[in-house]
Design a protein around this motif. Structure first.
Motif, PDB file in Angstrom:
ATOM      1  N   ILE A 470       1.158  -1.303   0.044  1.00 19.90           N
ATOM      2  CA  ILE A 470      -0.141   0.397  -0.122  1.00 19.90           C
ATOM      3  C   ILE A 470       0.723   0.885  -0.039  1.00 19.90           C
ATOM      4  CG2 ILE A 470      -1.757   1.186   1.429  1.00 19.90           C
ATOM      5  CD1 ILE A 470      -3.079  -1.007   2.669  1.00 19.90           C
ATOM      6  N   VAL A 471       1.469   1.389   0.715  1.00 17.48           N
ATOM      7  CA  VAL A 471       3.028   2.300   0.567  1.00 17.48           C
ATOM      8  C   VAL A 471       4.226   2.393  -0.180  1.00 17.48           C
ATOM      9  CG1 VAL A 471       4.670   3.245   1.777  1.00 17.48           C
ATOM     10  CG2 VAL A 471       2.978   2.029   3.156  1.00 17.48           C
ATOM     11  N   MET A 472       4.135   1.405  -0.732  1.00 13.40           N
ATOM     12  CA  MET A 472       4.423   1.463  -2.348  1.00 13.40           C
ATOM     13  C   MET A 472       4.014   2.026  -3.428  1.00 13.40           C
ATOM     14  SD  MET A 472       6.517  -2.522  -2.469  1.00 13.40           S
ATOM     15  CE  MET A 472       7.179  -3.112  -0.577  1.00 13.40           C
ATOM     16  N   MET A 473       2.480   1.644  -3.095  1.00 17.35           N
ATOM     17  CA  MET A 473       1.713   2.116  -4.447  1.00 17.35           C
ATOM     18  C   MET A 473       0.737   3.218  -4.421  1.00 17.35           C
ATOM     19  SD  MET A 473       2.755  -0.220  -6.977  1.00 17.35           S
ATOM     20  CE  MET A 473       3.512  -2.198  -6.923  1.00 17.35           C
ATOM     21  N   LYS A 474       0.527   3.271  -2.951  1.00 13.09           N
ATOM     22  CA  LYS A 474      -0.159   4.563  -3.351  1.00 13.09           C
ATOM     23  C   LYS A 474       0.353   5.873  -2.732  1.00 13.09           C
ATOM     24  CE  LYS A 474      -3.605   2.145  -4.429  1.00 13.09           C
ATOM     25  NZ  LYS A 474      -4.872   2.700  -5.399  1.00 13.09           N
ATOM     26  N   VAL A 475       1.612   5.974  -1.890  1.00 17.67           N
ATOM     27  CA  VAL A 475       2.157   6.695  -1.337  1.00 17.67           C
ATOM     28  C   VAL A 475       3.760   7.568  -2.426  1.00 17.67           C
ATOM     29  CG1 VAL A 475       3.616   7.673   1.117  1.00 17.67           C
ATOM     30  CG2 VAL A 475       1.209   5.888   0.653  1.00 17.67           C
ATOM     31  N   TYR A 476       4.093   6.440  -2.505  1.00 19.03           N
ATOM     32  CA  TYR A 476       5.346   6.246  -3.153  1.00 19.03           C
ATOM     33  C   TYR A 476       5.500   6.666  -4.427  1.00 19.03           C
ATOM     34  CZ  TYR A 476       8.269   6.837   0.916  1.00 19.03           C
ATOM     35  OH  TYR A 476       8.777   7.527   1.929  1.00 19.03           O
ATOM     36  N   LYS A 477       4.025   5.525  -4.939  1.00 12.17           N
ATOM     37  CA  LYS A 477       3.963   4.925  -6.287  1.00 12.17           C
ATOM     38  C   LYS A 477       5.232   4.547  -7.288  1.00 12.17           C
ATOM     39  CE  LYS A 477       0.608   8.450  -6.376  1.00 12.17           C
ATOM     40  NZ  LYS A 477      -0.506   8.091  -6.394  1.00 12.17           N
ATOM     41  N   LEU A 478       5.843   3.539  -6.500  1.00 15.39           N
ATOM     42  CA  LEU A 478       6.958   2.217  -6.785  1.00 15.39           C
ATOM     43  C   LEU A 478       6.460   1.902  -8.399  1.00 15.39           C
ATOM     44  CD1 LEU A 478       9.097   1.604  -4.093  1.00 15.39           C
ATOM     45  CD2 LEU A 478       9.405   4.074  -6.127  1.00 15.39           C
ATOM     46  N   ASN A 479       7.586   2.242  -8.979  1.00 12.64           N
ATOM     47  CA  ASN A 479       7.605   0.673 -10.378  1.00 12.64           C
ATOM     48  C   ASN A 479       7.403  -0.334  -9.793  1.00 12.64           C
ATOM     49  OD1 ASN A 479       9.173  -0.627 -12.332  1.00 12.64           O
ATOM     50  ND2 ASN A 479       8.529   0.444 -13.479  1.00 12.64           N
ATOM     51  N   LEU A 480       6.716  -0.861 -10.690  1.00 10.52           N
ATOM     52  CA  LEU A 480       6.139  -2.731  -9.904  1.00 10.52           C
ATOM     53  C   LEU A 480       7.354  -3.602  -9.506  1.00 10.52           C
ATOM     54  CD1 LEU A 480       4.350  -4.472  -9.554  1.00 10.52           C
ATOM     55  CD2 LEU A 480       4.239  -5.419 -12.062  1.00 10.52           C
ATOM     56  N   LEU A 481       8.562  -3.427 -10.831  1.00 10.37           N
ATOM     57  CA  LEU A 481       9.897  -4.214 -10.332  1.00 10.37           C
ATOM     58  C   LEU A 481      10.614  -3.660  -9.507  1.00 10.37           C
ATOM     59  CD1 LEU A 481      10.206  -3.810 -14.548  1.00 10.37           C
ATOM     60  CD2 LEU A 481       9.440  -6.282 -13.251  1.00 10.37           C
ATOM     61  N   SER A 482      10.047  -2.237  -8.623  1.00 17.32           N
ATOM     62  CA  SER A 482      11.124  -1.792  -7.964  1.00 17.32           C
ATOM     63  C   SER A 482      10.062  -2.721  -6.526  1.00 17.32           C
ATOM     64  CB  SER A 482      11.112   0.168  -8.159  1.00 17.32           C
ATOM     65  OG  SER A 482      12.228  -0.135  -6.949  1.00 17.32           O
ATOM     66  N   ALA A 483       8.645  -1.876  -6.396  1.00 17.69           N
ATOM     67  CA  ALA A 483       8.442  -2.585  -5.184  1.00 17.69           C
ATOM     68  C   ALA A 483       8.503  -4.309  -5.191  1.00 17.69           C
ATOM     69  CB  ALA A 483       6.464  -2.342  -5.557  1.00 17.69           C
ATOM     70  N   MET A 484       8.148  -4.533  -6.361  1.00 22.28           N
ATOM     71  CA  MET A 484       8.751  -6.057  -6.483  1.00 22.28           C
ATOM     72  C   MET A 484       9.568  -6.907  -5.346  1.00 22.28           C
ATOM     73  SD  MET A 484       6.853  -7.614 -10.426  1.00 22.28           S
ATOM     74  CE  MET A 484       7.631  -8.977  -9.641  1.00 22.28           C
ATOM     75  N   GLY A 485      10.903  -5.915  -5.846  1.00 17.16           N
ATOM     76  CA  GLY A 485      12.587  -5.851  -5.418  1.00 17.16           C
ATOM     77  C   GLY A 485      12.448  -5.826  -3.822  1.00 17.16           C
ATOM     78  N   SER A 486      11.236  -4.801  -3.746  1.00 16.80           N
ATOM     79  CA  SER A 486      11.981  -4.185  -2.587  1.00 16.80           C
ATOM     80  C   SER A 486      10.887  -5.047  -1.285  1.00 16.80           C
ATOM     81  CB  SER A 486      11.569  -2.213  -2.053  1.00 16.80           C
ATOM     82  OG  SER A 486      11.344  -1.998  -0.705  1.00 16.80           O
ATOM     83  N   LEU A 487      10.106  -5.627  -1.831  1.00 21.20           N
ATOM     84  CA  LEU A 487       9.161  -6.671  -0.973  1.00 21.20           C
ATOM     85  C   LEU A 487       9.974  -7.553  -0.467  1.00 21.20           C
ATOM     86  CD1 LEU A 487       6.275  -7.418   0.732  1.00 21.20           C
ATOM     87  CD2 LEU A 487       5.447  -8.369  -1.683  1.00 21.20           C
ATOM     88  N   THR A 488      10.717  -8.026  -1.544  1.00 23.26           N
ATOM     89  CA  THR A 488      11.339  -9.203  -1.234  1.00 23.26           C
ATOM     90  C   THR A 488      12.789  -8.989  -0.358  1.00 23.26           C
ATOM     91  OG1 THR A 488      12.539  -8.697  -2.993  1.00 23.26           O
ATOM     92  CG2 THR A 488      10.823 -10.299  -3.709  1.00 23.26           C
ATOM     93  N   ALA A 489      12.631  -7.903  -0.088  1.00 21.86           N
ATOM     94  CA  ALA A 489      13.893  -7.809   0.936  1.00 21.86           C
ATOM     95  C   ALA A 489      13.560  -7.409   1.761  1.00 21.86           C
ATOM     96  CB  ALA A 489      14.645  -6.132   0.408  1.00 21.86           C
TER      97      ALA A 489
END
Length: 539
Positions: A470-489
């Motif tokens: 939610i924070v990645m997509m709604k607040v920071y509007k990250l690129n999906l690939l960046s969000a995937m990498g950040s979540l796995t980390a």
């Protein structure tokens, strides 16, 4: 069959079957390397196991190769968006800790069991190690409960995050190809590539002056690569004299080239075909004698009578100037007389074997330093110490080596194929060990502790991941690939990173993983120990 032979047979059986399962595809979706995990769970359930040393060795190889790959881009990305990744790590890791405390209160779990559940739900073995270290000091009889909690939550967490990453583009209706295109466009704006334009000398101040005297760096970061005088085209050297009406080719970024009209004259589209005696060649630098020195110190023209017009490094194009240092594996474009260029190309390429050889001394020295760093205890107050663990120490070391390209006097060059092999093989070894360990205890733990504990661990994993997304997509509007990498980390889940990397041709998931992983790892180690202390006082 002796025990060692049996272990090796089981290991390669798991790797082979897992790789085969990973190739299965349904609607274009496949498990990839994560297929080894599912094969290992079955083998582990039937009592077969892999030595822990094999699993640890695989994890070290995996994080080392990820760090070497992400290192060149990590610091540039972290400087630009570092606080975002710190916040994301804290949100996910902190949410998990709060949910664990709530579960412990509602289900009347012991502090040791709750802390183990947290480390399993966050798939963080170093955090479990820190919990066990604390428990051995304050409540040694309860240390086993932490391992039980970890064993219950770990398999679901690892598998669920892999599946979430696999299906996330479909769930969010954001195709990977579109996300790749958007990131590449942003990258082009931030680090524009080099282009070449022709200019006609109309500025009388340039008439009769050499290229060195004109020195375009006063106004723009560009290089002059060719000159056309009359019908003759030749390489632009520092001693080349320019005359009114000459056509010169300049190489640089579009913004910098716009400044050249002030210095040289008007833009022109006149062709500058190189004659048979002048070559423009791209070559990869593999000769160590050409690395580690600035171009000014090398005096390329004086020594080799060629001009370097472009340098490509880690996906970026760099304008050559005197302060730039060539590194092993750089791609450069050289222009000059045919014989000089051919001679320089032969020198730069060095031995044909160099392109496929790894600098083993530097490579192994980096691993040694990383392991030592991971074993160093760090005091955090009140007699409590934490360790990054071997994987954490190796990862941080590899980021620095990947960024600087050397360890003291040792330069490191690892061919891309070697990095890919190390990453994939290391991950498969880790999954084989982790899967057999989890499969051996999963059913027994569920029978002893009940499904309520499994649901609690699953809730911690899924709700923490949801909070982060939610924070990645709604607040920071990250690129999906960046969000995937950040979540796995944030979930310290290497198989999930492999799943993300399998979906894209870019390094964006690995870059985001590298930016988030250190913060997430440190906070999980601290919060896992804090849960033991706080829950012990509150419950």
């Amino acid at each position: 069959m002796n025990p060692f032979t049996e272990s090796m047979f089981v290991l390669f059986a798991i790797l082979t079957i897992g790789a085969w399962i990973g190739q299965w595809s349904w609607r274009g979706i496949s498990l990839g390397t994560a297929g080894v995990l599912f094969a290992a769970l079955v083998f582990g359930h039937f009592g077969l196991s892999i030595p822990k040393e094999v699993m640890d060795f695989g994890l070290i190889l995996f994080v080392y190769s990820v760090g070497l790959t992400a290192g060149p881009s990590f610091f540039r990305t972290f400087r630009r968006r570092g606080m975002q990744f710190v916040v994301l790590a804290i949100v996910i890791v902190g949410s998990g800790a709060l949910l664990t405390a709530l579960a412990a209160y509602l289900l009347k779990l012991s502090p040791a069991l709750a802390a183990g559940l947290y480390t399993g739900a966050m798939t963080c073995t170093p955090a479990l190690a820190s919990v066990l270290d604390s428990l051995h000091r304050i409540a040694p009889d309860e240390a086993a409960l932490a391992s039980v909690g970890y064993g219950v939550a770990y398999p679901f967490s690892m598998i669920s995050i892999v599946l979430i990453i696999q299906f996330l583009p479909t769930l969010l209706k954001r195709p990977v190809k579109i996300e790749e295109g958007q990131w590449l466009a942003e990258k082009e704006v931030e680090s524009p590539g080099l282009v070449a334009h022709q200019f006609r000398i109309t500025n009388p101040n340039c008439d009769g002056r050499t290229v060195a005297e004109v020195n375009p760096r006063r106004l723009a970061h560009v290089n002059l690569s060719r000159v056309k005088h009359g019908d003759r085209v030749f390489a632009a050297t520092p001693e080349t004299v320019l005359y009114l009406g000459d056509i010169v080719m300049a190489v640089g970024s579009a913004d910098e080239l716009d400044k050249m009209t002030l210095l040289l004259g008007e833009r022109t589209d006149e062709r500058m075909d190189v004659n048979a005696e002048v070559l423009s060649v791209d070559v990869e630098v593999m000769d160590e004698s050409l690395t580690g020195k600035t171009l000014a110190h090398m005096r390329v023209w004086e020594q080799f009578t060629v001009v370097i017009t472009r340098i490509r490094r880690q996906g970026l194009e760099i304008v050559p100037h005197g302060r730039v240092t060539l590194e092993m594996g750089d791609g450069i474009r050289v222009v000059g007389e045919k014989s000089a260029v051919e001679s320089f190309v032969a020198r730069a390429q060095g031995s044909p074997r160099r392109a496929s050889e790894t600098s083993m001394t530097a490579y192994l020295f980096g691993l040694l330093i990383g392991v030592l760093i991971g074993l160093i205890p760090v005091p955090v107050g009140e007699g409590v110490t934490v360790k990054l663990g071997m994987a954490g120490g190796v990862f941080l070391t590899s980021l620095l080596i990947g960024h600087f390209g050397r360890i003291g006097p040792f330069r490191l060059y690892v061919p891309p194929a070697a990095k890919n092999l190390t990453r994939e093989l290391g991950l498969m070894l880790f999954l084989a060990g982790a899967g057999t360990n989890a499969g051996a205890h999963l059913v027994d733990v569920l029978q002893d502790q009940g499904w309520v504990l499994l649901v609690a661990g699953a809730s911690i994993t899924l709700l923490s991941a949801l909070a982060g997304l939610i924070v990645m997509m709604k607040v920071y509007k990250l690129n999906l690939l960046s969000a995937m990498g950040s979540l796995t980390a944030a979930m310290t889940n290497p198989p999930a990173l492999a799943s993300a990397n399998n979906q894209t041709e870019t390094d964006l998931p690995s870059i985001a993983y590298a930016s988030t992983y250190p913060v997430a790892l440190i906070f999980k180690i601290l919060l896992a120990q804090a849960l033991v202390e706080l829950l012990g006082r509150l419950l």
